[in-house]
Scaffold this active site. Structure first.
Site, PDB file in Angstrom:
ATOM      1  N   HIS A 169      85.970 -61.154  21.489  1.00 16.88           N
ATOM      2  CA  HIS A 169      84.999 -61.993  21.157  1.00 16.88           C
ATOM      3  C   HIS A 169      84.530 -62.576  22.466  1.00 16.88           C
ATOM      4  O   HIS A 169      85.019 -62.847  23.351  1.00 16.88           O
ATOM      5  CB  HIS A 169      85.732 -63.450  20.405  1.00 16.88           C
ATOM      6  CG  HIS A 169      84.847 -64.188  19.906  1.00 16.88           C
ATOM      7  ND1 HIS A 169      84.783 -64.317  18.310  1.00 16.88           N
ATOM      8  CD2 HIS A 169      83.853 -65.001  20.373  1.00 16.88           C
ATOM      9  CE1 HIS A 169      83.921 -65.474  18.047  1.00 16.88           C
ATOM     10  NE2 HIS A 169      83.340 -65.706  19.263  1.00 16.88           N
ATOM     11  N   PRO A 170      83.185 -62.716  22.325  1.00 17.43           N
ATOM     12  CA  PRO A 170      82.250 -62.918  23.729  1.00 17.43           C
ATOM     13  C   PRO A 170      82.652 -64.440  24.275  1.00 17.43           C
ATOM     14  O   PRO A 170      82.550 -65.179  23.705  1.00 17.43           O
ATOM     15  CB  PRO A 170      80.914 -62.903  23.434  1.00 17.43           C
ATOM     16  CG  PRO A 170      80.687 -62.849  22.058  1.00 17.43           C
ATOM     17  CD  PRO A 170      81.941 -62.432  21.297  1.00 17.43           C
ATOM     18  N   HIS A 171      83.329 -64.373  25.505  1.00 16.66           N
ATOM     19  CA  HIS A 171      83.647 -65.575  25.813  1.00 16.66           C
ATOM     20  C   HIS A 171      84.122 -65.727  27.606  1.00 16.66           C
ATOM     21  O   HIS A 171      84.343 -64.468  27.837  1.00 16.66           O
ATOM     22  CB  HIS A 171      85.039 -66.117  25.218  1.00 16.66           C
ATOM     23  CG  HIS A 171      86.221 -65.205  25.624  1.00 16.66           C
ATOM     24  ND1 HIS A 171      86.560 -64.199  25.176  1.00 16.66           N
ATOM     25  CD2 HIS A 171      87.366 -65.825  26.581  1.00 16.66           C
ATOM     26  CE1 HIS A 171      87.658 -63.639  25.783  1.00 16.66           C
ATOM     27  NE2 HIS A 171      88.096 -64.562  26.498  1.00 16.66           N
ATOM     28  N   GLY A 172      83.933 -66.604  27.901  1.00 17.97           N
ATOM     29  CA  GLY A 172      84.544 -66.799  29.643  1.00 17.97           C
ATOM     30  C   GLY A 172      85.461 -67.998  29.904  1.00 17.97           C
ATOM     31  O   GLY A 172      86.025 -68.500  28.746  1.00 17.97           O
TER      32      GLY A 172
END
Lengths: 356, 356
Positions: free
Chosen positions: B177-180
């Site tokens: 899941h796109p995250h930082g």
């Protein structure tokens, strides 16, 4: 000397005997034009080495360039004969002694990639490991590293010599024949520059080398010592960056492996072998690691503050779980370790070693 | 506020609406006692965080903690509702604002692991990528990073804020899941300390910030510029450490994302999206990378010498070939790059982008 002009040196516990011509995988020299450029924000040199790879043959699937040559149609890096270890110039070096002047780059200091890159083969047996070698051969490797450091350090252009071993597919090592490398730089690299400054400041403040205090404190605490071999000691340092980070140190200050007496090198070899065997036994798999030999600069000056040591950075933090260098480690230069060194030293002490 | 006491902030292009309770995967707070220890040889702090993981449930196989909660029996980190991005306190932080005093360690300075670790979710869509977001949402993320930096920097204990994204299984990221993340430190970390010193020295010597000279020189040379978006520019820096290293910079000096005007942020977002899409299109695979937002210290002082930039370090140096940080990079702190930035910038410029 190899057909393509590279140097080869063989080492043995018994007198060395060579039984076939000195080979090279390819008789054509590789043209390297390494250069360095200055990183203005990090304040460090970056090495660039783009090689014209003119290989004239396709190796067979089982081809091992670090084994002795058995099929003259497919020469390796090494001849047949009686020897235990070998050192030769890396065929694809990041640094070379006579690097040419590179083209200028506006706004960025650029200079030739002067230095030397060598390969160190630990054994004729492709299936072995450094820790699995007989202790006499581990001791021989200390002598080889000491000899190469002295030899390379004699070149006034070379200011620092770093022997190391990368091990494990997990860190990109596809050639499993036990071997390491040596990088010799024409300047003191960032890690060693920083260390020298720290160690000088310690010695000025405390009146004695840091190593003296460290060995005394760790022996008194006991908690983090893995093995005390008298003249040498292994420890998970209280400031370990990697979960099972292991340092092997002499118990009196020394700047180079060549500063150690015979008996001290024997003790050092035994403790190093012990440390490596524990790491392999810990999870029952060959531990991927980076091993570096941290010696003083080779500019001919004296470095009484320098703490000689071998640092082993194992990449597994648990069975099957690798430590990756991610945001904080790379973006900030600050390590996050998920366990305290005291706990991990205890685990390493408790490893049952069948052989030792 | 989450059931276990952690903070959650939601961001949206449209007004945010929350349609379910604020969840947490586990209502029990995680007990963290992070500490820092001083590495006397490297001269840097090392973070230690051993967590008591008292998870009370086993997640189902498809469980995604960063998706909105759809099954109340298996709460995630996020509620249902109208929002585009979310920021919450990391459940397993390496640093916390109120870290307790740790036990002393003889010979080694030890102190509480004071700081803050946050997670930034880039989208409700688990299949997306940062570069694939609409440019308005990339722009929103710049605003989110700017807002978090301002917000965290308001805490007088927090001296530096580092937003980053680790991407790719190759670098240990198992959650796609796109995250930082954001790390906020109570001190200036080593990389930024060094950068500040270098950039101050440059400004003193040249009378203007390094960024001014860099942008002018790179525009004149042209060779390494990937895209010039007017107020923002992407470039493979002439001193790149990674093969396809890409920097996104404003074209006038700035210390923080919050220093950029509206139109400048729009340009910055467009160039950032362009850079990320090129990296993904280059080999036709999602490029594993580390992205860091390099802003000035948040101690309230002014940093006219600081070069705001986003650094992207892609880990592939060729299709299927990862760059590993090995002997010279880790043992000496000196990078070896196998290609010249000029060649790699040309490759990135030539990437055909369907969308842009």
């Amino acid at each position: 000397m190899k057909p393509d002009g590279r140097a080869l040196t063989l080492y043995g516990l018994a007198p060395v005997e060579v039984e076939s011509p000195i080979p090279s995988p390819d008789p054509q020299p590789v043209v390297a034009r390494p250069q360095m450029r200055w990183h203005p924000v990090r304040g460090e040199w970056v090495m660039y080495a783009a090689h014209r790879q003119n290989r004239t043959f396709l190796p067979p699937p089982e081809y091992n360039p670090l084994a002795p040559t058995h099929d003259e149609a497919h020469p390796t890096e090494l001849p047949r004969g009686r020897y235990d270890m070998a050192v030769f110039d890396n065929r694809f070096p990041s640094l070379i002694p006579d690097a040419p002047e590179p083209d200028p780059v506006p706004g960025v200091p650029v200079r030739p990639g002067v230095g030397k890159c060598e390969v160190v083969v630990f054994s004729q047996d492709p299936t072995g490991t450094l820790g699995g070698l007989p202790v006499e051969e581990v001791r021989l490797l200390l002598d080889v590293w000491a000899d190469r450091t002295t030899e390379l350090g004699r070149d006034p252009r070379l200011q620092y010599v770093l022997p190391f071993e990368n091990r494990g597919v997990e860190v990109g090592v596809t050639l499993h024949h036990p071997h390491g490398q040596i990088y010799a730089y024409d300047h003191l690299p960032p890690v060693q520059t920083r260390a020298l400054g720290q160690m000088r400041a310690w010695r000025e403040e405390h009146g004695r080398p840091w190593l003296t205090d460290f060995i005394r404190t760790e022996r008194e605490a006991g908690l983090r010592v893995i093995r005390d071999g008298g003249a040498a000691l292994s420890v998970v340092p209280p400031f370990a960056r990697f979960t099972y980070e292991t340092w092997v140190l002499p118990t009196r200050p020394a700047a180079f492996l060549s500063d150690l007496e015979d008996a001290e090198r024997d003790a050092f070899a035994a403790v190093l072998k012990d440390a490596l065997m524990r790491l392999d036994a810990l999870f029952g798999v060959r531990m991927p690691y980076l091993l570096t030999v941290q010696q003083a600069p080779t500019d001919g000056q004296s470095y009484p503050e320098w703490p000689l040591r071998i640092e082993i950075s194992p990449y597994l933090r648990a069975p099957g779980r690798l430590k990756y260098l991610a945001g904080t480690e790379q973006g900030a230069g600050e390590f996050a370790n998920d366990a305290l060194p005291e706990q991990k030293a205890a685990e390493l002490r408790e490893v049952a070693l069948a052989v030792l």
